[in-house]
Design an enzyme around this catalytic site. Structure first.
Site, PDB file in Angstrom:
ATOM      1  N   CYS A  63      71.989  44.835  18.122  1.00 18.67           N
ATOM      2  CA  CYS A  63      71.523  43.615  18.781  1.00 18.67           C
ATOM      3  C   CYS A  63      71.582  42.394  17.859  1.00 18.67           C
ATOM      4  O   CYS A  63      71.034  41.354  18.198  1.00 18.67           O
ATOM      5  CB  CYS A  63      70.078  43.819  19.223  1.00 18.67           C
ATOM      6  N   CYS A 174      80.787  56.165  15.296  1.00 25.52           N
ATOM      7  CA  CYS A 174      82.176  56.578  15.536  1.00 25.52           C
ATOM      8  C   CYS A 174      83.067  56.480  14.315  1.00 25.52           C
ATOM      9  O   CYS A 174      83.935  57.304  14.119  1.00 25.52           O
ATOM     10  CB  CYS A 174      82.811  55.704  16.601  1.00 25.52           C
ATOM     11  N   SER A 354      57.740  39.180   7.832  1.00 27.99           N
ATOM     12  CA  SER A 354      57.021  38.435   6.795  1.00 27.99           C
ATOM     13  C   SER A 354      56.453  39.395   5.755  1.00 27.99           C
ATOM     14  O   SER A 354      56.150  40.558   6.040  1.00 27.99           O
ATOM     15  CB  SER A 354      55.907  37.604   7.416  1.00 27.99           C
ATOM     16  N   GLY A 357      52.938  40.200   6.820  1.00 22.15           N
ATOM     17  CA  GLY A 357      52.870  41.180   7.905  1.00 22.15           C
ATOM     18  C   GLY A 357      52.967  42.583   7.340  1.00 22.15           C
ATOM     19  O   GLY A 357      52.269  43.503   7.790  1.00 22.15           O
ATOM     20  N   ASP A 370      56.617  49.683   1.105  1.00 18.53           N
ATOM     21  CA  ASP A 370      57.153  49.534  -0.246  1.00 18.53           C
ATOM     22  C   ASP A 370      56.505  48.330  -0.904  1.00 18.53           C
ATOM     23  O   ASP A 370      56.203  48.342  -2.097  1.00 18.53           O
ATOM     24  CB  ASP A 370      58.661  49.245  -0.180  1.00 18.53           C
ATOM     25  N   LEU A 410      45.498  36.639   6.224  1.00 18.27           N
ATOM     26  CA  LEU A 410      46.055  36.706   4.871  1.00 18.27           C
ATOM     27  C   LEU A 410      46.857  35.421   4.690  1.00 18.27           C
ATOM     28  O   LEU A 410      47.836  35.180   5.409  1.00 18.27           O
ATOM     29  CB  LEU A 410      46.970  37.933   4.749  1.00 18.27           C
ATOM     30  N   GLN A 787      81.126  61.325  30.584  1.00 17.71           N
ATOM     31  CA  GLN A 787      82.398  61.943  30.210  1.00 17.71           C
ATOM     32  C   GLN A 787      82.936  62.816  31.348  1.00 17.71           C
ATOM     33  O   GLN A 787      83.978  63.436  31.199  1.00 17.71           O
ATOM     34  CB  GLN A 787      82.208  62.812  28.955  1.00 17.71           C
ATOM     35  N   GLU A1281      87.934  66.126  17.255  1.00 17.61           N
ATOM     36  CA  GLU A1281      86.801  66.910  16.774  1.00 17.61           C
ATOM     37  C   GLU A1281      87.042  67.683  15.480  1.00 17.61           C
ATOM     38  O   GLU A1281      86.139  67.801  14.658  1.00 17.61           O
ATOM     39  CB  GLU A1281      86.394  67.933  17.851  1.00 17.61           C
TER      40      GLU A1281
HETATM   41  C1  LIG Z   1      63.538  48.906  11.136  1.00 12.18           C
HETATM   42  C2  LIG Z   1      62.435  48.603  10.173  1.00 12.18           C
HETATM   43  C3  LIG Z   1      62.485  49.160   8.917  1.00 12.18           C
HETATM   44  C4  LIG Z   1      61.474  48.896   7.996  1.00 12.18           C
HETATM   45  N1  LIG Z   1      61.558  49.443   6.763  1.00 12.18           N
HETATM   46  C5  LIG Z   1      60.585  49.198   5.863  1.00 12.18           C
HETATM   47  C6  LIG Z   1      60.630  49.751   4.561  1.00 12.18           C
HETATM   48  O1  LIG Z   1      61.588  50.440   4.203  1.00 12.18           O
HETATM   49  N2  LIG Z   1      59.624  49.492   3.715  1.00 12.18           N
HETATM   50  C7  LIG Z   1      58.575  48.704   4.074  1.00 12.18           C
HETATM   51  O2  LIG Z   1      57.700  48.458   3.257  1.00 12.18           O
HETATM   52  N3  LIG Z   1      58.507  48.162   5.296  1.00 12.18           N
HETATM   53  C8  LIG Z   1      59.473  48.388   6.190  1.00 12.18           C
HETATM   54  N4  LIG Z   1      59.396  47.833   7.448  1.00 12.18           N
HETATM   55  C9  LIG Z   1      58.198  47.073   7.814  1.00 12.18           C
HETATM   56  C10 LIG Z   1      58.397  45.573   7.793  1.00 12.18           C
HETATM   57  O3  LIG Z   1      58.444  45.143   6.470  1.00 12.18           O
HETATM   58  C11 LIG Z   1      57.232  44.960   8.555  1.00 12.18           C
HETATM   59  O4  LIG Z   1      57.413  45.278   9.928  1.00 12.18           O
HETATM   60  C12 LIG Z   1      57.183  43.473   8.441  1.00 12.18           C
HETATM   61  O5  LIG Z   1      57.083  43.049   7.132  1.00 12.18           O
HETATM   62  C13 LIG Z   1      56.004  42.935   9.230  1.00 12.18           C
HETATM   63  O6  LIG Z   1      56.074  41.524   9.213  1.00 12.18           O
HETATM   64  P1  LIG Z   1      56.072  40.690  10.556  1.00 12.18           P
HETATM   65  O7  LIG Z   1      56.056  39.270  10.191  1.00 12.18           O
HETATM   66  O8  LIG Z   1      57.149  41.074  11.442  1.00 12.18           O
HETATM   67  O9  LIG Z   1      54.674  41.139  11.133  1.00 12.18           O
HETATM   68  P2  LIG Z   1      54.222  41.207  12.621  1.00 12.18           P
HETATM   69  O10 LIG Z   1      54.871  42.343  13.292  1.00 12.18           O
HETATM   70  O11 LIG Z   1      54.349  39.898  13.280  1.00 12.18           O
HETATM   71  O12 LIG Z   1      52.696  41.541  12.402  1.00 12.18           O
HETATM   72  C14 LIG Z   1      52.287  42.784  11.889  1.00 12.18           C
HETATM   73  C15 LIG Z   1      50.770  42.890  11.943  1.00 12.18           C
HETATM   74  O13 LIG Z   1      50.213  42.119  10.909  1.00 12.18           O
HETATM   75  C16 LIG Z   1      49.365  41.080  11.409  1.00 12.18           C
HETATM   76  N5  LIG Z   1      49.630  39.925  10.569  1.00 12.18           N
HETATM   77  C17 LIG Z   1      50.855  39.450  10.242  1.00 12.18           C
HETATM   78  N6  LIG Z   1      50.697  38.447   9.344  1.00 12.18           N
HETATM   79  C18 LIG Z   1      49.376  38.305   9.130  1.00 12.18           C
HETATM   80  C19 LIG Z   1      48.612  37.451   8.301  1.00 12.18           C
HETATM   81  N7  LIG Z   1      49.183  36.551   7.533  1.00 12.18           N
HETATM   82  N8  LIG Z   1      47.274  37.576   8.320  1.00 12.18           N
HETATM   83  C20 LIG Z   1      46.674  38.509   9.094  1.00 12.18           C
HETATM   84  N9  LIG Z   1      47.351  39.340   9.895  1.00 12.18           N
HETATM   85  C21 LIG Z   1      48.687  39.246   9.907  1.00 12.18           C
HETATM   86  C22 LIG Z   1      49.766  40.921  12.849  1.00 12.18           C
HETATM   87  O14 LIG Z   1      48.692  40.503  13.607  1.00 12.18           O
HETATM   88  C23 LIG Z   1      50.182  42.331  13.221  1.00 12.18           C
HETATM   89  O15 LIG Z   1      49.064  43.095  13.545  1.00 12.18           O
HETATM   90  C24 LIG Z   1      60.390  48.067   8.373  1.00 12.18           C
HETATM   91  C25 LIG Z   1      60.346  47.506   9.650  1.00 12.18           C
HETATM   92  C26 LIG Z   1      61.354  47.768  10.551  1.00 12.18           C
HETATM   93  C27 LIG Z   1      61.288  47.170  11.913  1.00 12.18           C
HETATM   94  S1  FES Z   2      79.282  53.157  17.462  1.00 17.18           S
HETATM   95 FE1  FES Z   2      80.606  52.026  16.182  1.00 17.18          FE
HETATM   96  S2  FES Z   2      82.483  52.146  17.207  1.00 17.18           S
HETATM   97 FE2  FES Z   2      81.215  53.473  18.370  1.00 17.18          FE
HETATM   98  S1  FES Z   3      68.693  47.359  19.200  1.00 20.50           S
HETATM   99 FE1  FES Z   3      67.887  45.984  17.804  1.00 20.50          FE
HETATM  100  S2  FES Z   3      68.178  46.955  15.935  1.00 20.50           S
HETATM  101 FE2  FES Z   3      68.730  48.477  17.365  1.00 20.50          FE
END
Ligand SMILES: Cc1cc2nc3c(=O)[nH]c(=O)nc-3n(C[C@H](O)[C@H](O)[C@H](O)COP(=O)(O)OP(=O)(O)OC[C@H]3O[C@@H](n4cnc5c(N)ncnc54)[C@H](O)[C@@H]3O)c2cc1C
Ligand code: FES
Ligand code: FES
Length: 1354
Positions: A63, A174, A354, A357, A370, A410, A787, A1281
């Site tokens: 996406c 693929c 963030s 977050g 992390d 925060l 398929q 395959e």
């Molecule tokens: C596919 C994927 C892989 C990831 N892999 C990792 C990884 O390998 N290691 C890792 O550490 N993290 C990983 N994450 C986590 C990612 O780092 C967090 O989802 C992201 O940092 C959250 O930030 P956001 O701004 O999107 O928070 P949001 O989703 O907007 O908020 C998260 C929560 O925090 C609260 N919040 C946010 N900011 C504040 C604030 N300033 N004060 C008070 N409350 C607050 C919100 O209310 C909510 O409850 C992954 C996430 C995804 C989707």
């Molecule tokens: S998923 Fe990448 S080409 Fe099919």
């Molecule tokens: S559909 Fe958004 S990352 Fe997979």
């Protein structure tokens, strides 16, 4: 929620619209539900379909879009990628969004990125391609903006490593995802190569696309005036955008505030399993606009960073700080933090996620962060706002507080500037580590750590002592990251010796204790131990540093290379053939640019018909139980339910049927008994797919197990209960020779030894989907990603009790199938049809990724026991196998699996072969065909036996392999129906060629040297042969020439990414080209291949088994030959008048002469020699890290016999792609179920398919053209395959490396057996590798060293 809910918000300015640009067009949106995601909006409310939904959780990259922001003060535009599935629509107000359609398209011309993705065969099913294009494009334009020197014309400023990182989060199921040698490398400069840029689609520095239109800049500038308005920005629909802390507290103290309000910044946590939204929210508070949360304040003592700063921006700031710090050592903390953060999630998640977050997630939940761990190690403090009070506390204190609620904000994080004390002999140390399945990110860690301290020389002992230690550990199954304080205290001030390090590690084991229920607990602790050891040993006296070669001078330059950083490289060799031009040429895939530009239409891209509704399954979580009741929680999401469809809605005359094949049917719904966890019980219908998905989560199902016997989950339980499916005698494989006699002749015997292979999920990027549209007179049109549309049609008709002729199933293209959209696609198509039939409205179903993983099943898990007899020279005399195949609840195609397993086992001459195979019926989701079904498992079993024999004899496994290769005579004995002519048996020459081209023997020798020089890293190499039987099936084809000379072709085979349409196009051009003096090439572009339509072209059959392309080509050839026969007389007549007769003149004349210009054929393969064998071989070299189990695939080499390939580029893509998919099965993909059989590794978070950082660093593939093959379609052979099976070479190479580790540490496994003999199941991820290498090797090693120390001291 602790907030007082009293005062309503007094001052609110209504922002009732979101304004943004999408591909340069202005969009003004009002009245939208604030929970709407950007992806959902783009796909349902705009004409653009480029961004695809692959997971909805930020884990796949399908996406990805580019978001551009404009800063009017600096007049600068910043561009970044984002996962539009997580981005809330309201957060892109006044931003510009570019999807792949905005780069280029079929009308305005394609962009260089799209053209190169297409021209270099980097797209197969194409579902991932738009997201890949956006990741590459965004990194190109960002690199081009940098101050780096101008590159030569046609190049960009992008570096190879940046390019690799840019799409490391984009999953592709693929291809081999290595775009580097696909011509894309000329976007960046690499090595000494000097590609001729003029021959490639031109690339303009900067990308040549306007990412932020002027009108939006003007609009944005004028909107700034509103910023001074003292009111809270809000939308009528419930989107609040406070611009100060005061406004925020006004909001949460108001009566607006309730549990259905969500506070967000990037909203990425909604993609994190366990923290995903469980219900809809009515209101959102976006705190990203509060200035204190975005401030960056640099101080001498460190810098403060606002909590809403994105992780990507934080990395940039840390890197800038490194540059600006004068003391070189002082920057170590910032540099390592930045480096570690760049492995968190993916680029497109980090750009919007963030930092705050992340920390808040870690504070509130046991989230494996992390960032919390590394910042804890770096001694960070946080600034909090708690209502009216502002607090500055350490991160440690913050993490230990009770979980915060919305009354705590925060605000910022302060990262201290750790400086090397100048003038002292103290050095600053800082290291961070993470053990995760993927090195470049997009995988959370099993454990992560950060260690900080000062080291100084103790003059008395002349050794290093540590002080100011901070040892932080997280993600190991803990409430939150912790400091190992006892270990810190223990180490402080001590001279570091082996016994001190051992003492520290023993204390660490008492500190790092995973919570109950954590997966791989021992592994996590052991990896934590490994990291502490890695940190301390270079500082200690007498412990050789891990990672450094033990030899003073390295034996080989590769010895000291950090293999993780080796550059990727590929060599691809194909031999094209001129005999049947343009068949045999490596022409570009049909419609591939449309895939790259997002214009290719998949089922979910078909615009929703008027009044369309959406459905999502609800499924059983119990394996065997009566369903007493199905209810829904009272929630916002439940309010969205429009209807619920279940077995009761099946019309009279219809049947509860959801799937079917030769061996029996499978019900659509569990009714009245749910027979397995994951079985559909009903369908929730709502106005949007997201509402339907969320509503399905609200279900409460009451079960009753009274009077029911316990479910059968495992194959062993099936054996106890004699619960089996029958295998028809004609499908049961044939034994060879007399095993008792063979055993009697043997010098050695290995008695019954087990090897287990788990299941594998398909992970097509497009999940199961269908759109059913009711038509007149009780008929239905069902668009299905299938398929096997022909059988889908009959299952739907039988379910509804209507004639087959009332159901038209249409399939244009499939976004990846791998067998999973053969019989498993019927359920979704039938469910959508049933709902549409009942509701008399169109119904679309596009399965949520998690639901798809739970319900659909996968490859057959197999438990094998082998007993083998062999001579002292390695010649095997007899093999007996006992196989238990867990087939799940319905027969599906499972009765064919014993045959394919044994067919693959037979690739060696076992002397005599016998087996006992039980096809177990269990209460699990049905297992079905998955790419190389059975052959994959059989091949591994065969090679496990060979390797075991080699280890008993202590000889090279390859010599045992070669000793047991078939002669042509024994090949005929083992494959009597398919051995073919002597000349077609090419395995020996393939094996020799591969050994020579890959320098197998030299490499095996240098690996031995490497292993003796390195204690903690071991390498292994293995070579695996392939014999793979296929059987083409009948297929229809129709070729029609229109009056303007354009040609349309319909075939039974479905384009699932395998290039079937391309080959059909080539075949048409070849066959009709005989009528044209120019030959067929000029006809290519006139050929259009049409979608499958079950009422247009009947008997379309099943697209599977690698032979559908050749069958469809054969049918096309037959139809074309009919046309040839009709057109040739016309041509002859015309040629009497003029020598040069153009195609257009010919067709025009034929039309006037009333020649039938449409020909249909039904190709039926000849009964004799229909089945045939494919040959190939693969060599893999791997390295493992004994401290963490981390696996690096150093090199892969493949040679494959494709006969006379119909299209060598397409075939090569298939071969490489299937090899990589095989690596997933053999090494990385963990199909984990709970004790009820419910799949629990059901997300991109838990289920790891190979990505660019996992594929072999060096990958060489060669497609051999082995000349004329009688009985084959234009001498071609299958490619889709077989090569998957060759990936078992990676598994075997891992086993070799583990063997080296066991020898190093003298680890024995089963008592009485040599350390070289051990069982290694499939998959073999890093956790298993570490376990097999020994979870306590560090302690054992240190104990040994301590003994020496004590002895030396004494
Ligand atoms: C596919 C994927 C892989 C990831 N892999 C990792 C990884 O390998 N290691 C890792 O550490 N993290 C990983 N994450 C986590 C990612 O780092 C967090 O989802 C992201 O940092 C959250 O930030 P956001 O701004 O999107 O928070 P949001 O989703 O907007 O908020 C998260 C929560 O925090 C609260 N919040 C946010 N900011 C504040 C604030 N300033 N004060 C008070 N409350 C607050 C919100 O209310 C909510 O409850 C992954 C996430 C995804 C989707
Ligand atoms: S998923 Fe990448 S080409 Fe099919
Ligand atoms: S559909 Fe958004 S990352 Fe997979």
């Amino acid at each position: 929620m602790a907030a007082a809910m009293t005062t309503p918000v007094e001052k609110e300015v209504v922002v009732d619209r979101v304004v943004f640009a999408l591909n340069g067009q202005r969009y003004e949106v009002a009245g939208v539900d604030p929970s709407t995601r950007l992806l959902e909006f783009i796909r349902t409310q705009t004409p653009f379909k480029g961004p695809k939904l692959g997971c909805g959780e930020g884990g796949c990259g399908a996406c990805v879009v580019l978001i551009a922001k404009y800063n009017p003060k600096t007049d600068e535009v910043t561009e970044f990628t984002a996962s539009s599935c997580l981005t809330l629509l309201y957060t892109i107000n006044l931003c510009s969004v570019i999807t792949t359609e905005g780069l280029g398209n079929s009308q305005d011309g394609f962009h260089a990125v799209q053209e190169r993705m297409s021209g270099f065969h980097a797209s197969q099913c194409g579902f991932c391609t738009p997201g890949m294009c956006m990741s590459i494009f965004t990194s190109l334009i960002n690199a081009d903006k940098s101050k780096r020197p101008e590159p030569p014309k046609g190049f960009s400023k992008l570096k190879v490593s940046e390019a690799k990182k840019a799409f490391s989060g984009n999953l592709c199921r693929c291809t081999d995802v290595d775009l580097e040698d696909l011509g894309l490398n000329i976007f960046w400069k690499k090595g000494d190569r000097n590609p001729d840029v003029s021959e490639l689609p031109s690339y303009t520095l900067g990308g040549g696309v306007c990412t932020f239109p002027d009108f939006l800049k003007t609009e944005l500038k004028s909107s700034l005036d509103h910023l001074n308005n003292p009111c809270i920005a809000a939308s009528r629909e419930g989107w609040y955008h406070p611009r100060s802390i005061k406004e925020y507290y006004e909001l949460i103290n108001s009566c607006l505030f309730s549990d259905s309000v969500k506070v967000v910044v990037g909203n990425t946590s909604s993609g994190v399993p366990g923290y995903k939204d469980q219900d809809l929210y009515s209101k959102y508070i976006d705190i990203g606009g509060i200035p204190e949360l975005s401030n960056i304040v640099r101080r001498e003592s460190g810098f403060e960073i606002g909590a809403a700063t994105s992780i990507s921006r934080t990395i940039e700031i840390l890197e800038e700080e490194c540059e600006s710090i004068s003391s070189p050592n002082g920057s170590v903390v910032f540099r390592k933090l930045a480096n570690h953060m760049s492995k968190v999630a993916t680029p497109f998640v980090r750009n919007t996620a963030s930092i705050g977050g992340n920390i808040v997630l870690a504070q509130r939940f046991p989230f494996p962060s992390d960032i919390a761990t590394i910042l804890l190690g770096a001694g960070v403090t946080v600034c909090l706002q708690v209502v009216a009070e502002r607090r500055q506390i350490t991160l440690e204190e913050f993490l230990e507080q009770p979980p915060i609620d919305a009354t705590t904000l925060l605000l910022s994080i302060f990262i201290p500037h750790w400086i090397q004390d100048s003038g002292t002999n103290t050095s600053l140390l800082f290291e961070t580590y993470r053990a995760a399945p993927r090195p470049l990110g997009n995988a959370v860690s099993y454990v992560n750590c950060a260690f900080l301290g000062h080291a100084s020389v103790d003059e008395l002992s002349d050794s290093l002592v540590l002080s100011n230690l901070r040892l932080a550990f997280g993600a190991y199954g803990t409430e939150h990251a912790i400091r190992a304080k006892k270990v810190e205290e223990f180490l402080t001030g001590k001279s570091l010796t082996a016994s001190v390090v051992l003492g520290a590690i023993q204390l660490l084991r008492e500190t790092v204790v995973p919570m109950e229920g954590t997966s791989h607990p021992e592994y996590r602790v052991s990896a934590a131990v490994g990291y502490l050891f890695s940190f301390l040993s270079p500082l200690s006296k007498g412990i050789p540093e891990p990672g450094k070669s033990l030899a003073s001078s390295s034996a080989d330059s590769a010895d000291t290379d950090d293999v993780c950083n080796l550059p990727l490289s590929t060599r691809r060799e194909t031999f094209s053939s001129d005999d049947y031009k343009p068949v045999g040429e490596p022409i570009k895939k049909y419609g591939v640019e449309l895939q790259a530009s997002g214009e290719a239409v998949y089922v979910d891209d078909i615009p929703a018909p008027k009044n369309c509704l959406y459905g999502e399954f609800i499924y059983s979580t119990q394996p065997l139980a009566y369903v007493k009741s199905i209810k829904f929680k009272s929630s916002l999401a439940s309010e969205k339910i429009i209807s619920f469809v279940s077995a009761k809605d099946i019309p009279s005359g219809g049947q509860n049927i959801g799937s079917s094949f030769l061996f029996g049917d499978e019900p659509l719904f569990g009714d009245p008994i749910a027979e397995y966890a994951g079985q559909a019980l009903g369908i929730v219908i709502a106005e949007t797919q997201r509402y339907a998905d969320m509503a399905a989560k609200q279900v409460i199902i009451e079960y009753d197990t009274e009077d029911l016997s316990p479910p059968i989950i495992t194959a062993e339980q099936a054996v106890e209960k004699s619960s089996y499916f029958d295998v028809p005698p004609e499908l049961y494989p044939k034994e060879v020779g007399d095993v008792s006699k063979g055993m009697a002749e043997a010098d050695h015997k290995i008695p019954s030894t087990e090897v287990k292979l788990a299941s594998e999920y398909y992970f097509y990027m497009e999940t199961q989907t269908a759109l059913a549209v009711p038509d007149e007179d009780n008929t239905l049109v069902v668009y299905s990603s299938s398929q096997y549309p022909e059988l889908a049609q009959s299952v739907i008709a039988r379910c509804l009790g209507i004639p087959f002729s009332n159901v038209r199933v249409i399939t244009r293209r499939v976004g990846g199938g791998f067998g999973g959209k053969a019989f498993r696609s019927f359920q979704v198509a039938t469910a959508a049809a049933l709902c549409a039939y009942k509701l008399r409205r169109p119904v679309r179903m596009y399965l949520n990724r998690n639901t798809d993983m739970v319900m659909i099943g996968g490859r057959h898990p197999v438990k094998a026991h082998y007993s083998v007899g062999f001579k002292s020279d390695g010649k095997i005399t007899a093999l007996h196998l006992d196989l238990l195949i867990n087939a799940g609840i319905s027969p599906d195609a499972s009765p064919m699996i014993p045959g394919t397993i044994i067919s693959s086992v037979k690739k060696y001459n076992w002397g005599a072969l016998s087996f006992d195979i039980k096809l177990c019926k269990t209460n699990n989701s049905s297992k079905s065909v998955m790419r190389a079904p059975g052959d994959t498992q059989g091949s591994l079993i065969a090679d496990a036996v060979i390797e075991h024999v080699a280890s008993v004899l202590s000889v090279d496994a390859n010599s045992v392999r070669e000793k047991n290769f078939h002669t042509y005579d024994t090949l005929q004995l083992f494959y009597p129906d398919s051995a073919g002519e002597t000349s077609t048996y090419t395995l020996h020459s393939i094996f020799d060629r591969l050994a020579a081209t890959s320098s197998y023997l030299d490499r095996a020798e240098s690996i031995m040297k490497f292993n003796s020089n390195n204690k903690w890293r071991k390498r292994g190499i293995s070579c695996v042969p392939l014999i793979f039987k296929v059987e083409p099936r009948p297929a229809p084809g129709r070729v029609s020439v229109l009056n303007d000379g354009s040609i349309v072709v319909e075939v039974g085979g479905i384009e699932i990414g395998q290039g079937l349409w391309t080959k059909v196009q080539q075949m048409t051009a070849f066959a009709l080209g005989k009528l044209w003096p120019d030959g067929g090439e000029s006809l290519l572009e006139r050929v259009r291949v049409l979608q499958a339509d079950t009422l247009n072209l009947i008997q379309g059959g099943l697209t599977a088994g690698s032979t559908s392309s050749e069958s469809s080509c054969a049918a096309t050839l037959q139809a074309c030959n009919m046309l040839f026969d009709r057109l040739k007389p016309v041509l002859d007549r015309l040629q009497q008048q003029s020598e040069n007769v153009s195609w257009d003149t010919l067709i025009s004349q034929a039309s006037k002469d009333n020649v039938n210009l449409s020909a249909s054929a039904y190709w039926v393969p000849g009964q004799v020699s229909n089945k045939y064998l494919n040959y190939g071989a693969g060599i893999s070299e791997v390295e493992i890290d004994l401290l963490t189990g981390a696996i690096t695939l150093i090199r892969g080499d493949l040679v494959y016999d494709c006969g006379k390939s119909l299209n060598p580029a397409v075939d090569l893509g298939q071969i490489e792609g299937s090899f990589i998919q095989g690596i997933g099965f053999f090494v990385y993909e963990e199909y984990i179920t709970n004790s009820d059989g419910l799949m629990i590794s059901n997300s991109t978070w838990d289920y790891k398919i190979p990505t660019v950082d996992i594929i072999p660093k060096q990958f060489n593939a060669e497609v051999l053209n082995t000349g004329y093959h009688k009985n084959r379609v234009l001498s071609s052979k299958a490619s889709g395959e077989p090569a998957l099976v060759l990936a078992s070479s990676v598994h075997c190479a891992l086993r070799e490396a583990i063997r080296a580790a066991k020898v190093e540490f003298a680890i024995s496994t089963v008592s009485g057996r040599s350390p070289l003999e051990f069982q290694m199941d499939v998959p073999a991820p890093m956790t298993l590798v570490k376990e097999l290498c020994g979870l306590d090797i560090v302690e054992k090693y240190l104990e040994c060293l301590s003994t020496y120390e004590r002895a030396a001291g004494a």
